[in-house]
Structures are given as structure tokens and as C-alpha cells.
Design an enzyme around this catalytic site. Structure first.
Site, PDB file in Angstrom:
ATOM      1  CD  GLU A 254      -2.913  -1.204   0.411  1.00  0.00           C
ATOM      2  OE1 GLU A 254      -3.178  -0.163  -0.223  1.00  0.00           O
ATOM      3  OE2 GLU A 254      -3.519  -2.266   0.227  1.00  0.00           O
ATOM      4  CB  CYS A 288      -1.639   7.357   1.096  1.00  0.00           C
ATOM      5  SG  CYS A 288      -3.103   6.599   1.831  1.00  0.00           S
TER       6      CYS A 288
HETATM    7  P1  NAD Z   1       8.553   4.803   4.352  1.00  0.00           P
HETATM    8  O1  NAD Z   1       8.514   4.032   3.090  1.00  0.00           O
HETATM    9  O2  NAD Z   1       9.657   5.740   4.575  1.00  0.00           O
HETATM   10  O3  NAD Z   1       8.563   3.804   5.595  1.00  0.00           O
HETATM   11  C1  NAD Z   1       7.547   2.832   5.783  1.00  0.00           C
HETATM   12  C2  NAD Z   1       8.120   1.699   6.607  1.00  0.00           C
HETATM   13  O4  NAD Z   1       9.066   0.985   5.808  1.00  0.00           O
HETATM   14  C3  NAD Z   1       8.874   2.165   7.848  1.00  0.00           C
HETATM   15  O5  NAD Z   1       8.584   1.279   8.911  1.00  0.00           O
HETATM   16  C4  NAD Z   1      10.321   2.055   7.415  1.00  0.00           C
HETATM   17  O6  NAD Z   1      11.237   1.893   8.456  1.00  0.00           O
HETATM   18  C5  NAD Z   1      10.265   0.808   6.553  1.00  0.00           C
HETATM   19  N1  NAD Z   1      11.380   0.644   5.615  1.00  0.00           N
HETATM   20  C6  NAD Z   1      12.097   1.600   5.002  1.00  0.00           C
HETATM   21  N2  NAD Z   1      13.051   1.053   4.215  1.00  0.00           N
HETATM   22  C7  NAD Z   1      12.906  -0.285   4.307  1.00  0.00           C
HETATM   23  C8  NAD Z   1      13.572  -1.404   3.742  1.00  0.00           C
HETATM   24  N3  NAD Z   1      14.592  -1.257   2.903  1.00  0.00           N
HETATM   25  N4  NAD Z   1      13.146  -2.652   4.059  1.00  0.00           N
HETATM   26  C9  NAD Z   1      12.116  -2.827   4.908  1.00  0.00           C
HETATM   27  N5  NAD Z   1      11.452  -1.803   5.504  1.00  0.00           N
HETATM   28  C10 NAD Z   1      11.847  -0.557   5.205  1.00  0.00           C
HETATM   29  O7  NAD Z   1       7.124   5.517   4.475  1.00  0.00           O
HETATM   30  P2  NAD Z   1       6.682   6.582   5.571  1.00  0.00           P
HETATM   31  O8  NAD Z   1       7.389   7.835   5.248  1.00  0.00           O
HETATM   32  O9  NAD Z   1       6.770   6.011   6.931  1.00  0.00           O
HETATM   33  O10 NAD Z   1       5.125   6.726   5.255  1.00  0.00           O
HETATM   34  C11 NAD Z   1       4.611   7.600   4.318  1.00  0.00           C
HETATM   35  C12 NAD Z   1       4.326   6.892   3.027  1.00  0.00           C
HETATM   36  O11 NAD Z   1       3.338   5.882   3.240  1.00  0.00           O
HETATM   37  C13 NAD Z   1       3.752   7.810   1.982  1.00  0.00           C
HETATM   38  O12 NAD Z   1       4.328   7.515   0.738  1.00  0.00           O
HETATM   39  C14 NAD Z   1       2.276   7.452   1.982  1.00  0.00           C
HETATM   40  O13 NAD Z   1       1.610   7.734   0.774  1.00  0.00           O
HETATM   41  C15 NAD Z   1       2.321   5.995   2.255  1.00  0.00           C
HETATM   42  N6  NAD Z   1       1.042   5.535   2.759  1.00  0.00           N
HETATM   43  C16 NAD Z   1       0.251   4.764   1.956  1.00  0.00           C
HETATM   44  C17 NAD Z   1      -1.012   4.362   2.388  1.00  0.00           C
HETATM   45  C18 NAD Z   1      -1.905   3.509   1.532  1.00  0.00           C
HETATM   46  O14 NAD Z   1      -2.891   2.994   2.034  1.00  0.00           O
HETATM   47  N7  NAD Z   1      -1.619   3.350   0.255  1.00  0.00           N
HETATM   48  C19 NAD Z   1      -1.457   4.762   3.644  1.00  0.00           C
HETATM   49  C20 NAD Z   1      -0.619   5.555   4.439  1.00  0.00           C
HETATM   50  C21 NAD Z   1       0.629   5.937   3.999  1.00  0.00           C
END
Ligand code: NAD
Length: 484
Positions: A254, A288
Site C-alpha cells: 500500500e 496517502c
Molecule cells: P517509508 O517508506 O519511509 O517507511 C515505511 C516503513 O518501511 C517504515 O517502517 C520504514 O522503516 C520501513 N522501511 C524503510 N526502508 C525499508 C527497507 N529497505 N526494508 C524494509 N522496511 C523498510 O514511508 P513513511 O514515510 O513512513 O510513510 C509515508 C508513506 O506511506 C507515503 O508515501 C504514503 O503515501 C504511504 N502511505 C500509503 C497508504 C496507503 O494505504 N496506500 C497509507 C498511508 C501511507
């Protein structure tokens, strides 16, 4: 001051709090004042191995329980959250993630709803039967849990989204290992404890605070993790999706959005402006599905711009404890800098500023609207994830739909019109996982299949769509006439 602050929080593995094997810790800063809230253990590969081993044992216990028992656990969790969620978690959500009171209450209530919905799915894990051309053979389909599911969660709605990603796999009989956002680990630890308090076997959920490369990557790459749920950025989604395909395990991704709101010529510009502002600036655009690309039909463009400017400038921002506050700070300084870069890039390329454009104080950024950025500007192409939106004009419905589709993202869209033909025509032709007619693009419903196409990800979460993703179908057949 809440019991969660000014102390150390260990990892939560199999019901026990423990230090990381490396004994490393990191500070969680509050976006309200950028000051430390607490120190949290930082998990690495060894801790991942322990948590996955616990989850394998938890899987055996949890998946063997009768559906009515699993249902009761999730219902009890909903009951505790409903009765005590505000007392326990409201301040935590405000201070750890920068939520306003309204957004924090919304999250708590939505979490209750998600837990009840997940409980409802426990007894609906239907299989199937299908005709077999040989009359002495029966064919049927069983739905079975995947096994151990890695849940990797974001910071923007740290309680509700974590619940959404964990409760449905649990409902389907899986165990979970959670890697929460490094910005908001404390709420994740508190949520896991609530589930265990409600009766979830402690080994069925572990929480590993830590960073993406050090903790998230070893978790999703662990050979005994059978499925992955990520809500996060597209950048992380690409990494995790590739890791999942290396091991051939299912991954629900997501990801980000760049959602369009179409404002068609038949609507009242004032009313449309109010809807656009609500769909854009909730939680400061850290949503998002925020409608960050507003496409307005030419005949009402000027009136709409005047109305949305007034509406936006009237927003109260900054003081999250004020019940009228629209939004507070962004999560961190990097988030502010990204907004500034997108804004500067668009202005340098000929866009004009309708309103906002500055830091108000700390990490609070003014609600900002830019007019007519070029289509290759970062504000149009990339997710800004803050209070920054662009407004462009369209000559007619066809052009408005083409503009909506001029994006690699495909998460959600809104279409403001009273005309049922225009609304449905747009809904069918816009490339997005959801299109809402008469509403903005940020909608939630625990039963709905939330997800997108392109850069917005793979798979759908919510209700039966989640439990379907976290179960494996198995065809079982039987020869009635004895073995051949
Ligand atoms: P992010 O991608 O920076 O981090 C998300 C998670 O992934 C964190 O726990 C992070 O530590 C982890 N992560 C990062 N690199 C990784 C790796 N290499 N391997 C495994 N895990 C890793 O996202 P964020 O900044 O925390 O959240 C915001 C983003 O989430 C925005 O892009 C937003 O659009 C999206 N989002 C999407 C939805 C949806 O339903 N589509 C809902 C809410 C937020």
C-alpha cells in the site's frame, strides 16, 4: 505526561520486553517541539530471528484456536480500545505523530471499527467446492493462513494503519511480526500489548522498533516469513516488492499517491472549495489519498480559486490541542524540506503561488496552493506528503480525466459534480483504486478494498480483501470410489 514518555522502551518479543541484541537505542522525537519523547531499542538481524521464531510458535497456537475464540479476542480488543483508547492513546498519538485531537480521536474510533470488522472476517473464511467431471470425485477449496506475516508500517496513521495491516492477517489465523515506523514505534508497542491483553497468544505478535535497512530489510528477507504487508512510500515498496519476489512470497504493498480531485463546471465553487480543502489538508496532507492535484473546469476556475484561497487561509493550524486546529506539524525536518523543494521547483518553472508557502513555526508549514505547475515539475509527478497542492485548469471533462491520469500513481480520486453521467464516466475512466463521486479522494471504510495501481502499489486492504490476501487457497480433491 503520559506513562510512555521519558523512559526506555525495549523490543516486544513473545510477550517480553527486551533490549536489542546489539544494545542499541534511538531517540523518538516529538514533532511538536522536536524534543526527545523516549528512547527505544533498535532491532537488528539477531532480534528479527528471535521474533520470527516466536511467531512460528505463535502461529501454531493461534491458528489452532477455534474461530469463535479468535473472533472473541479481536472483539475484546475492540472493546478495550473503545472504552479506554482515548485515555490510553490520545496523548501518545498527539505527541508521537503530531496528530490533532480530532485526528487522534478519528484514528482511535477507526481502529475500533477495524478490529470489529476483522473479528467479523474470522468466521467468513469460506472455502468453496466446484464441479468435477468425474462423478466419483469431489473437488473443494480450503483457505489457509499464509503463516508468519511481516508487517511494516508508516508514521502518518500509526495506530489505525498498523491495526489494519495486523488485525486482518491475525483474523485469518496468521501470526505477525511488526516493524513500525522509526518515527512512531511507541504507539505500535502499546497496540501489541492491547492485543495480548485481549487474549492474543503473546507469541502471535512481536514488535521490532528500528530502521528500514537494519531491521525492516532482514525481516522481509527472513526465510521463514511467509507474507508481507507494507504501507509506506513507493521507494520502500519497490525494495520490499523485489525482496518478496526473490523469495516468491506474497506482498501487499500500500504505497504513495498523487490523487486528483476533479471539480466539474456544474458545482458550486464555494462548496467544492470546502470539500477540496478537507480532502487536501487533513493531517497537513500527510495522507496517502490527499487530493494534491486539483483539476478545475474552465468556466468555474476563477471562482473556485478565489473560494479555495479564502477557505485555505481561514484554516487554523499549529496548536494540535485546539479542537478547531486543522493540522499540526509535519513529522520531521526532512518532510518540511521536501515541501520546500517541490514548491521552489514549481515556482522556478513558472507556477504561481495562490496562498501559503512558508514555515509558520517549528515543523508547521502553511497550507499552500500553487497554480498551473508544468507537468514535469516534482509537485505534479512526485508525492509531496505535506500541505502542498496544485490547481490546474481543464477545458472539458475529457481533458480533466486525461490530467487525472497523467500520473504514475493510481490510488484514489474524487469527482465533484451533480451530473450522474459525468461522474460515472470519470469513475470508469480514471486509473485509480478508488473514485469517489461528490466527495474528495480521502475516504475510509473498514470494509472497502483500499489500494492502487502503478506506483500506488499492489493488492487491496480492508475487510474480506485483506483476509483473502493473507490466506492461501488450497485445492483438495477426494476419490469416493477408493484409491485408484
Ligand atoms: P517509508 O517508506 O519511509 O517507511 C515505511 C516503513 O518501511 C517504515 O517502517 C520504514 O522503516 C520501513 N522501511 C524503510 N526502508 C525499508 C527497507 N529497505 N526494508 C524494509 N522496511 C523498510 O514511508 P513513511 O514515510 O513512513 O510513510 C509515508 C508513506 O506511506 C507515503 O508515501 C504514503 O503515501 C504511504 N502511505 C500509503 C497508504 C496507503 O494505504 N496506500 C497509507 C498511508 C501511507
Amino acid at each position: 505526561m503520559s506513562e510512555y514518555f521519558q523512559r526506555r522502551h525495549g523490543l516486544y518479543i513473545g510477550g517480553e520486553e527486551r533490549s536489542a541484541a546489539s544494545d542499541s537505542w534511538f531517540e523518538v522525537l516529538s514533532p511538536l517541539d522536536e524534543q526527545p519523547l523516549a528512547a527505544v531499542a533498535s532491532a537488528g538481524e539477531e532480534d528479527v530471528a528471535l521474533a520470527v521464531a516466536a511467531a512460528e510458535r505463535g502461529l501454531q497456537t493461534w491458528s489452532a484456536l477455534a474461530p469463535k475464540v479468535r473472533e472473541a479476542v479481536l472483539l475484546r480488543a475492540a472493546q478495550i480500545m473503545e472504552a479506554e483508547g482515548e485515555a490510553r492513546y490520545l496523548e501518545l498519538l498527539i505527541r508521537e505523530s503530531g496528530s490533532t485531537i480530532g485526528k487522534a480521536k478519528f484514528e482511535i474510533n477507526y481502529t475500533v471499527d477495524l478490529l470489529r470488522t476483522a473479528a467479523g472476517e474470522v468466521r467468513r473464511l469460506y472455502g468453496d467446492t466446484f464441479p468435477n467431471d468425474r462423478p466419483d470425485r469431489l473437488s473443494m477449496v480450503f483457505r489457509e493462513p499464509l503463516g508468519v506475516v511481516a508487517v511494516v508500517s508508516p508514521y502518518n496513521a500509526p495506530l489505525a494503519l498498523l491495526c489494519k495491516m495486523a488485525a486482518f492477517p491475525l483474523a485469518a489465523g496468521n501470526s505477525v511480526v511488526v516493524k513500525p515506523s522509526e518515527e512512531t514505534p511507541i504507539i505500535a508497542l502499546a497496540f501489541a500489548r492491547l492485543l495480548v491483553e485481549a487474549g492474543l497468544p503473546a507469541e502471535a505478535i512481536s514488535v521490532l522498533p528500528g530502521f528500514g535497512a537494519e531491521c525492516g530489510a532482514p525481516l522481509v528477507n527472513h526465510p521463514r516469513v511467509d507474507g508481507i504487508a507494507l504501507t509506506g512510500s513507493t521507494q520502500t515498496g519497490k525494495l520490499i516488492g523485489a525482496a518478496a519476489m526473490q523469495r516468491m512470497v506474497p506482498a501487499q504493498l500500500e504505497l504513495g499517491g498523487k490523487s486528483a480531485l476533479l471539480v466539474l463546471r456544474d458545482v458550486d465553487p464555494e462548496r467544492a472549495a470546502a470539500i477540496a480543502v478537507a480532502g487536501m489538508f487533513n493531517h497537513g496532507g500527510q495522507i496517502c489519498m490527499a487530493n494534491s492535484r486539483i483539476v478545475v473546469e474552465e468556466p468555474i476556475y476563477d471562482a473556485f480559486c478565489a473560494a479555495i484561497k479564502r477557505e485555505t487561509e481561514a484554516l487554523k493550524i499549529g496548536d494540535v490541542f485546539d479542537s478547531d486546529c486543522a493540522y499540526g506539524p509535519l513529522i520531521n525536518r526532512r518532510a518540511v524540506e521536501k515541501i520546500q523543494q517541490h514548491q521552489a521547483d514549481a515556482l522556478a518553472q513558472g507556477a504561481s503561488l495562490l496562498c501559503g508557502g512558508r514555515v509558520r513555526s517549528g515543523l508547521v508549514y502553511e497550507p499552500t496552493l500553487l497554480l498551473d505547475p508544468p507537468r514535469d515539475a516534482s509537485i505534479w509527478r512526485e508525492e509531496s506528503f505535506g500541505p502542498l497542492a496544485s490547481i490546474v485548469r481543464a477545458a472539458d471533462l475529457d481533458e480533466a480525466i486525461a490530467l487525472a491520469n497523467d500520473s504514475q500513481y493510481g490510488l484514489s480520486a474524487g469527482v465533484l459534480t451533480h451530473n450522474v453521467q459525468w461522474g460515472f464516466s470519470a469513475a470508469r475512466r480514471i486509473n485509480a483504486g478508488a473514485v469517489h463521486i461528490g466527495m474528495h479522494s480521502f475516504q475510509s471504510n473498514a470494509l472497502a478494498p483500499v489500494g492502487g495501481s502503478g506506483y500506488s502499489g499492489v493488492g487491496r486492504s480492508g475487510g474480506k480483501f485483506s483476509t483473502e490476501e493473507f490466506t492461501e487457497l488450497k485445492w483438495v480433491s477426494v476419490e469416493l470410489d477408493g484409491m485408484l
